[in-house]
Motif scaffolding. Structure first.
Motif, mmCIF file in Angstrom:
data_model
loop_
_atom_site.group_PDB
_atom_site.id
_atom_site.type_symbol
_atom_site.label_atom_id
_atom_site.label_comp_id
_atom_site.label_asym_id
_atom_site.label_seq_id
_atom_site.Cartn_x
_atom_site.Cartn_y
_atom_site.Cartn_z
ATOM 1 N N PRO A 34 0.891 -1.271 0.074
ATOM 2 C CA PRO A 34 0.089 0.137 0.108
ATOM 3 C C PRO A 34 0.805 1.151 -0.019
ATOM 4 O O PRO A 34 1.112 1.990 1.108
ATOM 5 C CB PRO A 34 -0.850 -0.127 1.389
ATOM 6 N N ALA A 35 1.488 1.467 -1.149
ATOM 7 C CA ALA A 35 2.299 2.632 -1.151
ATOM 8 C C ALA A 35 2.333 3.146 -2.922
ATOM 9 O O ALA A 35 2.491 2.313 -3.541
ATOM 10 C CB ALA A 35 3.681 2.448 -0.750
ATOM 11 N N ALA A 36 2.503 4.622 -2.876
ATOM 12 C CA ALA A 36 2.479 4.868 -4.295
ATOM 13 C C ALA A 36 3.840 5.595 -4.740
ATOM 14 O O ALA A 36 4.139 6.026 -5.700
ATOM 15 C CB ALA A 36 1.463 5.693 -4.520
ATOM 16 N N ASN A 37 4.645 5.616 -3.517
ATOM 17 C CA ASN A 37 6.067 6.573 -3.846
ATOM 18 C C ASN A 37 6.858 6.095 -2.595
ATOM 19 O O ASN A 37 6.704 5.364 -1.687
ATOM 20 C CB ASN A 37 5.829 8.146 -3.728
ATOM 21 N N VAL A 38 8.092 6.487 -2.767
ATOM 22 C CA VAL A 38 8.949 6.326 -1.752
ATOM 23 C C VAL A 38 8.827 6.503 -0.406
ATOM 24 O O VAL A 38 8.966 5.720 0.629
ATOM 25 C CB VAL A 38 10.548 6.564 -2.113
ATOM 26 N N ARG A 39 8.479 7.649 -0.279
ATOM 27 C CA ARG A 39 8.141 8.149 1.130
ATOM 28 C C ARG A 39 6.835 7.275 1.778
ATOM 29 O O ARG A 39 7.168 6.848 2.901
ATOM 30 C CB ARG A 39 7.234 9.722 1.014
ATOM 31 N N ILE A 119 8.497 3.037 -8.195
ATOM 32 C CA ILE A 119 8.653 4.297 -7.393
ATOM 33 C C ILE A 119 9.628 5.151 -7.592
ATOM 34 O O ILE A 119 9.564 6.345 -7.190
ATOM 35 C CB ILE A 119 8.277 4.013 -5.966
ATOM 36 N N ALA A 120 10.835 4.739 -8.095
ATOM 37 C CA ALA A 120 11.969 5.701 -8.132
ATOM 38 C C ALA A 120 13.149 5.141 -9.184
ATOM 39 O O ALA A 120 13.159 4.219 -9.567
ATOM 40 C CB ALA A 120 12.612 5.948 -6.776
ATOM 41 N N TYR A 121 13.878 6.280 -9.393
ATOM 42 C CA TYR A 121 14.930 5.934 -10.624
ATOM 43 C C TYR A 121 16.224 6.240 -9.660
ATOM 44 O O TYR A 121 16.173 7.325 -9.051
ATOM 45 C CB TYR A 121 14.675 6.748 -11.866
ATOM 46 N N THR A 122 17.396 5.465 -9.822
ATOM 47 C CA THR A 122 18.489 6.085 -9.184
ATOM 48 C C THR A 122 19.531 6.814 -10.002
ATOM 49 O O THR A 122 20.539 7.015 -9.386
ATOM 50 C CB THR A 122 19.416 4.571 -8.899
ATOM 51 N N PRO A 134 10.177 9.766 -10.167
ATOM 52 C CA PRO A 134 11.055 10.419 -9.507
ATOM 53 C C PRO A 134 12.330 9.888 -9.423
ATOM 54 O O PRO A 134 12.379 8.611 -9.107
ATOM 55 C CB PRO A 134 10.331 10.959 -8.262
ATOM 56 N N THR A 135 13.412 10.688 -9.282
ATOM 57 C CA THR A 135 14.655 10.002 -8.888
ATOM 58 C C THR A 135 14.777 9.914 -7.232
ATOM 59 O O THR A 135 13.869 10.403 -6.820
ATOM 60 C CB THR A 135 15.808 10.824 -9.067
ATOM 61 N N MET A 136 15.730 9.181 -6.883
ATOM 62 C CA MET A 136 15.789 8.686 -5.425
ATOM 63 C C MET A 136 16.153 10.180 -4.680
ATOM 64 O O MET A 136 15.886 10.562 -3.770
ATOM 65 C CB MET A 136 16.876 7.784 -5.114
ATOM 66 N N ILE A 137 16.982 11.225 -5.449
ATOM 67 C CA ILE A 137 17.198 12.346 -5.139
ATOM 68 C C ILE A 137 15.957 13.367 -4.873
ATOM 69 O O ILE A 137 15.709 13.729 -3.649
ATOM 70 C CB ILE A 137 18.067 13.051 -6.049
ATOM 71 N N GLU A 138 15.066 13.149 -5.558
ATOM 72 C CA GLU A 138 13.687 13.864 -5.685
ATOM 73 C C GLU A 138 12.848 13.609 -4.297
ATOM 74 O O GLU A 138 12.104 13.818 -3.793
ATOM 75 C CB GLU A 138 13.067 13.836 -6.795
ATOM 76 N N SER A 139 13.229 12.040 -4.349
ATOM 77 C CA SER A 139 12.507 11.432 -3.016
ATOM 78 C C SER A 139 12.936 11.626 -1.761
ATOM 79 O O SER A 139 12.263 10.959 -0.868
ATOM 80 C CB SER A 139 12.244 9.913 -3.566
ATOM 81 N N THR A 143 21.802 10.911 -1.404
ATOM 82 C CA THR A 143 22.942 9.977 -1.797
ATOM 83 C C THR A 143 22.613 8.586 -2.459
ATOM 84 O O THR A 143 23.560 8.078 -2.628
ATOM 85 C CB THR A 143 23.823 9.640 -0.105
ATOM 86 N N MET A 144 21.403 8.506 -2.668
ATOM 87 C CA MET A 144 20.906 7.257 -3.411
ATOM 88 C C MET A 144 20.997 7.588 -4.857
ATOM 89 O O MET A 144 20.244 7.619 -5.509
ATOM 90 C CB MET A 144 19.671 6.953 -2.960
ATOM 91 N N VAL A 145 22.325 7.658 -5.374
ATOM 92 C CA VAL A 145 22.731 7.704 -6.766
ATOM 93 C C VAL A 145 23.288 6.285 -7.237
ATOM 94 O O VAL A 145 24.490 6.120 -6.671
ATOM 95 C CB VAL A 145 23.324 8.916 -7.052
ATOM 96 N N SER A 146 23.009 5.710 -8.135
ATOM 97 C CA SER A 146 23.599 4.630 -8.759
ATOM 98 C C SER A 146 23.603 4.694 -10.107
ATOM 99 O O SER A 146 22.306 4.306 -10.775
ATOM 100 C CB SER A 146 23.000 3.244 -8.064
ATOM 101 N N THR A 147 24.833 4.886 -10.918
ATOM 102 C CA THR A 147 24.729 4.942 -12.406
ATOM 103 C C THR A 147 25.795 4.064 -12.894
ATOM 104 O O THR A 147 26.887 4.040 -12.463
ATOM 105 C CB THR A 147 24.974 6.371 -12.647
#
Length: 220
Positions: A34-39, A119-122, A134-139, A143-147
């Motif tokens: 029951p969630a629509a986003n990271v938060r 729910i998110a992109y890294t 949204p990115t994890m940064i936006e969420s 620091t949650m960047v993985s490329t």
């Protein structure tokens, strides 16, 4: 740190020639969550400690990214290793796990078909064909960047003039509209770097991920 007794030094034994492209991961949850986003997902996980499962292919980047996420969010989610990522996706669709991380080429079609929820992109910016994700940064997780960077390397003693010539040829190919379109279909973004930029990137990424491996206790 991840591979013991490596027979080569990735920073010293190769000559960086050219960067080909990049890709980042997507974070998905099952439709029964029951969630629509990271938060909302983090709030649900905190309200149900130890009751959710994170599935991944053993010894893969998604496993490491997932452990980063759990540590950053401060959530108690069980880690469930699989022999491969495809098996984890199958169990996510079947409701046996609740969180998965993978490539957009695999998971975006399932998201669009309504079979799971992305729910998110890294990446540092929103991904190709994912303007609504949204990115994890936006969420709220800067620091949650993985490329993942894909590059071409040669032997360390490769003459500089050959490195320069190959770099120019690769960069010309990456500028092709046909190549850009083909790469976008599988979730890749073309990146044209000079050899010295690729060398600096490799050094920076090695330092970054060494710290993350130590912090998470990641093992193959």
């Amino acid at each position: 740190l991840v591979t013991k007794n490596l027979a080569y030094d990735p920073l010293k034994d190769f000559a960086p020639i050219a960067t080909v492209g990049t890709s980042s991961n997507v974070i998905v949850i099952g439709n029964d969550v029951p969630a629509a986003n990271v938060r909302e997902f983090v709030a649900h996980a905190k309200a149900n400690p130890g009751k959710l499962n994170f599935g991944f292919g053993q010894g893969t980047l998604p496993q490491l990214v997932g452990e980063m996420f759990k540590a950053a969010a401060g959530v108690d989610i069980a880690s469930v290793p699989y022999k491969g990522g495809a098996q984890a996706v199958t169990d996510l669709l079947g409701g046996r796990i609740h969180l998965n991380i993978g490539t957009s080429s695999t998971l975006l079609p399932l998201h669009r078909a309504g079979k799971l929820r992305m729910i998110a992109y890294t990446g540092t910016t929103r991904g190709p064909d994912m303007a609504d994700i949204p990115t994890m940064i936006e969420s709220g997780y800067p620091t949650m960047v993985s490329t993942t960077y894909y590059g071409i390397f040669g032997r360390a003693e490769l003459p500089a003039e050959i490195v320069a010539r190959l770099n120019a040829q690769v960069n010309d190919i990456l500028a092709s509209a046909e190549v850009k379109e083909s790469m976008a279909k599988v979730g890749f973004e073309p990146k044209a770097f000079a050899p010295r930029e690729l060398a600096a990137l490799l050094a920076d990424e090695t330092q970054k991920w060494t710290a993350i491996v130590k912090a998470t206790g990641f093992q193959m």
